[in-house]
Motif scaffolding. Structure first.
Motif, PDB file in Angstrom:
ATOM      1  N   GLU A  34       0.809  -1.249  -0.048  1.00 37.26           N
ATOM      2  CA  GLU A  34      -0.129   0.055  -0.180  1.00 37.26           C
ATOM      3  C   GLU A  34       0.861   1.095   0.196  1.00 37.26           C
ATOM      4  O   GLU A  34       1.904   1.341   0.751  1.00 37.26           O
ATOM      5  N   LEU A 259       7.750 -10.870   9.725  1.00 34.23           N
ATOM      6  CA  LEU A 259       9.033 -10.738  10.263  1.00 34.23           C
ATOM      7  C   LEU A 259       8.849  -9.666  11.355  1.00 34.23           C
ATOM      8  O   LEU A 259       8.558  -8.640  11.138  1.00 34.23           O
ATOM      9  N   LYS A 268       3.931   0.948   9.982  1.00 30.58           N
ATOM     10  CA  LYS A 268       4.089   2.164   8.902  1.00 30.58           C
ATOM     11  C   LYS A 268       3.638   3.209  10.009  1.00 30.58           C
ATOM     12  O   LYS A 268       4.156   4.294   9.942  1.00 30.58           O
TER      13      LYS A 268
HETATM   14  P1  ATP Z   1       1.716  -1.711   8.161  1.00 32.36           P
HETATM   15  O1  ATP Z   1       0.944  -2.477   8.624  1.00 32.36           O
HETATM   16  O2  ATP Z   1       3.007  -1.580   8.903  1.00 32.36           O
HETATM   17  O3  ATP Z   1       1.130  -0.756   7.484  1.00 32.36           O
HETATM   18  P2  ATP Z   1       1.258  -3.439   5.972  1.00 32.36           P
HETATM   19  O4  ATP Z   1       1.421  -5.014   6.021  1.00 32.36           O
HETATM   20  O5  ATP Z   1       0.015  -2.977   5.829  1.00 32.36           O
HETATM   21  O6  ATP Z   1       2.202  -2.659   6.931  1.00 32.36           O
HETATM   22  P3  ATP Z   1       1.707  -3.094   2.918  1.00 32.36           P
HETATM   23  O7  ATP Z   1       2.119  -2.215   2.408  1.00 32.36           O
HETATM   24  O8  ATP Z   1       0.235  -3.657   3.055  1.00 32.36           O
HETATM   25  O9  ATP Z   1       2.100  -3.096   4.465  1.00 32.36           O
HETATM   26  O10 ATP Z   1       2.341  -4.390   2.962  1.00 32.36           O
HETATM   27  C1  ATP Z   1       2.721  -5.044   1.563  1.00 32.36           C
HETATM   28  C2  ATP Z   1       3.226  -6.567   1.748  1.00 32.36           C
HETATM   29  O11 ATP Z   1       4.345  -6.764   2.723  1.00 32.36           O
HETATM   30  C3  ATP Z   1       2.045  -7.456   2.250  1.00 32.36           C
HETATM   31  O12 ATP Z   1       2.105  -8.419   1.508  1.00 32.36           O
HETATM   32  C4  ATP Z   1       2.387  -7.732   3.570  1.00 32.36           C
HETATM   33  O13 ATP Z   1       1.921  -8.795   4.054  1.00 32.36           O
HETATM   34  C5  ATP Z   1       4.046  -7.629   3.818  1.00 32.36           C
HETATM   35  N1  ATP Z   1       4.686  -7.257   4.760  1.00 32.36           N
HETATM   36  C6  ATP Z   1       4.359  -6.099   5.371  1.00 32.36           C
HETATM   37  N2  ATP Z   1       5.167  -5.885   6.796  1.00 32.36           N
HETATM   38  C7  ATP Z   1       5.913  -7.366   6.847  1.00 32.36           C
HETATM   39  C8  ATP Z   1       6.325  -8.157   7.665  1.00 32.36           C
HETATM   40  N3  ATP Z   1       6.825  -7.534   8.938  1.00 32.36           N
HETATM   41  N4  ATP Z   1       7.031  -9.155   7.323  1.00 32.36           N
HETATM   42  C9  ATP Z   1       6.644  -9.891   6.175  1.00 32.36           C
HETATM   43  N5  ATP Z   1       6.024  -9.306   5.322  1.00 32.36           N
HETATM   44  C10 ATP Z   1       5.285  -8.178   5.457  1.00 32.36           C
END
Ligand code: ATP
Ligand code: MG
Length: 543
Positions: A34, A259, A268
């Motif tokens: 996103e 992770l 984020k």
């Molecule tokens: P946040 O919750 O911090 O905003 P998010 O998961 O919503 O992070 P996205 O941009 O939606 O962020 O994530 C893009 C991809 O990266 C998704 O497929 C998500 O599952 C993966 N991802 C995000 N954070 C992690 C993590 N800590 N470990 C592994 N994969 C991750």
């Protein structure tokens, strides 16, 4: 030596191999960020996994921006995400945006309304929340649930046309208000948001929810393995439900553990807060776990890929030690970083019996013969590290002390004859003499000295600003006590002025070096950043 260990598959690879065995011809993954922030090391894990699987199985991996919420998203983030993926060493097969599918998603919503599987609800968000029930108790049907197809079609079209205010109406899927999975209790498909979108402008004022957009986007791109993090496992029934009702390409979702790293926050929202409230100097602050922060810190793409490999693919949540990430960087830089000498906390040394100057040959990288050698000028005025001298040392102190000897790296043995102090008693200079027969590891009488210290020539050394970093948080779990901001490490950044070999100053920004005995450093526009020490000093300190 032959590598005879047979490779162990991770569980996603096992799934892929069994689907291939069952006749699946393609592997097509996607990375779906996103664009509401910069990528962090958690995303790097997901990138390495998705792109890595595509590579391993001769498949494809798309980059898809999950841009369904115009309120938080921005092109700034789109650009940085692309830059970071490229930097990590991956190439996407094609670039997509969920917003490109808005028209198709709308048509499918209309199709679901016509099938009696979606309805417009006038309840407020609060009313919807209150009527969802709990895990133990079923929810109650909305009074608008049984609207006619015609009325729903009319209202949905008017939602799109902008006749209603934000929050006045939503489109919901008609599933089952007593479903054991709360996400299946008539989930929202669309909400009204009168906000410009960074790509579609003001074309739309209704935006699809993640659950309605994600699976359909996967399906449109014919993604075979839609890999996401564990918390989405409860979303899977809904993912499947939409695809089944629409009878479209059956993408499947698989979940792995996200992770987590100790001493680090990765949400984020929290990273944004650190930036916005100036706890750090931007998204690319070298203390941040963002990809751009790690890059500024001196991390290499190879070190991050190695980390992703070492972490593996887990089915259950766990917390990885930050030390592993640092270990991976050392592994890589040890092989590729040239050695140099720099003194971070200098004390002057004068060699009383040496005159003139000479070139001393130094090996650039003992791990890489191809890196060659360089000359460093030796003279009678040097700097050494303040803590390589002790006036009253304990036993087994092998560095410089009054009357004691030490070898200068690549150079001669020197002996400390006199200690000069200022009025307050601080040591300001050491008067030493050298053994003229001690070049190349020898000595006049065959004696050996145990200590070897680094040094720079005071006459030609160049000053540079060096930033030394420590962990951003004091606590292994930054959330301990409830507020991560309370656990920020007040001493996570220290700036010192170092004396460097002249060749270090000529290096381009981004060049990485091992400062002998001190650690790995990366050249920046202003000076140097310390990437990582030579050993895990933190683990020792905290035992
Ligand atoms: P946040 O919750 O911090 O905003 P998010 O998961 O919503 O992070 P996205 O941009 O939606 O962020 O994530 C893009 C991809 O990266 C998704 O497929 C998500 O599952 C993966 N991802 C995000 N954070 C992690 C993590 N800590 N470990 C592994 N994969 C991750
Ligand atoms: Mg997300």
């Amino acid at each position: 030596m032959e590598n005879t260990i047979t490779e162990k598959l991770n569980f996603i690879e096992e799934i892929i191999e069994s689907s291939i065995a069952a006749g699946e011809k393609r592997v097509h993954t996607r990375f779906p960020p996103e664009p509401n922030g910069y990528l962090h090391i958690g995303h790097a894990k997901s990138i390495c996994l998705n792109f890595g699987l595509a590579k391993k199985y001769n498949g494809k991996c798309n980059l898809r921006f999950d841009d369904t919420n115009p309120v938080k998203e921005d092109v700034e983030y789109v650009d940085s995400i692309k830059e970071d993926i490229n930097w990590l060493g991956f190439k996407w097969d094609s670039e997509h945006y969920a917003s490109d599918y808005f028209e198709q998603l709308y048509d499918w919503a209309v199709e679901l309304i016509k099938k009696g599987l979606a309805y417009v609800d006038d309840q407020t968000q609060e009313e919807i929340r209150q009527t969802r029930g709990t895990v133990q108790t079923p929810g109650t049907n909305s009074p608008y649930r049984d609207r006619s197809v015609e009325e729903n079609l009319d209202l949905f079209a008017r939602m799109r046309a902008g006749e209603f205010k934000d929050g006045d109406k939503v489109l919901r899927a008609k599933v089952d208000m007593s479903h054991p999975n709360m996400l299946m209790r008539d989930p929202l498909m669309y909400r009204i948001i009168h906000t410009e979108h960074h790509r579609t402008g003001d074309k739309w004022c209704i935006y699809p929810m993640y659950d309605y957009a994600h699976g359909q986007s996967d399906s449109l791109e014919k993604i075979t393995h839609s890999i996401c993090t564990l918390e989405f496992d409860v979303h899977r029934p809904l993912y499947d439900w939409f695809i089944e009702q629409l009878a479209i390409f059956p993408s499947h979702q698989y979940e792995f553990a996200r992770l987590n790293i100790n001493y680090t926050v990765m949400s984020k929202r929290k990273l944004l807060q650190l930036v916005k409230e100036n706890y750090v100097n931007g998204w690319d602050d070298p203390r941040m776990p963002t990809i751009c922060g790690l890059r500024a810190r001196g991390y290499t793409p190879a070190s991050i890929r190695l980390f992703a490999e070492k972490v593996g693919v887990a089915k259950r949540d766990n917390i990885i030690d930050l030390g592993l990430l640092e270990w991976c960087l050392r592994e890589d830089l040890n092989k590729i970083a040239e050695r140099r000498m720099a003194v971070l906390d200098p004390i002057k040394v004068t060699i009383s019996n040496y005159e003139g100057e000479e070139d001393i040959e130094c090996v650039n990288n003992p791990e890489d013969e191809g890196a060659g050698k360089r000359n460093v000028k030796f003279g009678n005025e040097l700097y050494i590290e303040r803590d390589d001298f002790m006036e009253n040392p304990p036993k087994k102190y092998f560095r410089l002390q009054p009357g004691g000897e030490v070898r200068l790296r690549y150079g001669y043995i020197i002996k400390c004859d006199e200690v000069l102090k200022d009025a307050e008693g601080n040591v300001i200079e050491l008067i030493c003499s050298y053994d003229k027969d001690s070049a190349h590891g020898g000595s006049s009488d065959g004696r050996k000295v145990k200590g070897i210290i680094h040094w720079v020539n005071a006459k030609e050394a160049v000053k540079a600003e060096v930033k030394l970093f420590d962990r951003l948080f004091c606590n292994e779990d930054p959330e301990e006590g409830g507020n991560f901001l309370d656990n920020l490490n007040p001493d996570s950044l220290k700036v010192v002025t170092a004396y460097c070999e002249p060749s270090l100053i000529e290096a381009e920004a981004g060049a990485k070096f091992q400062f002998e005995r001190l650690g790995y450093f990366v050249r920046t526009k202003e000076g140097f950043n310390k990437a990582v020490g030579l050993k895990d000093s933190w683990a020792k300190q905290n035992k």
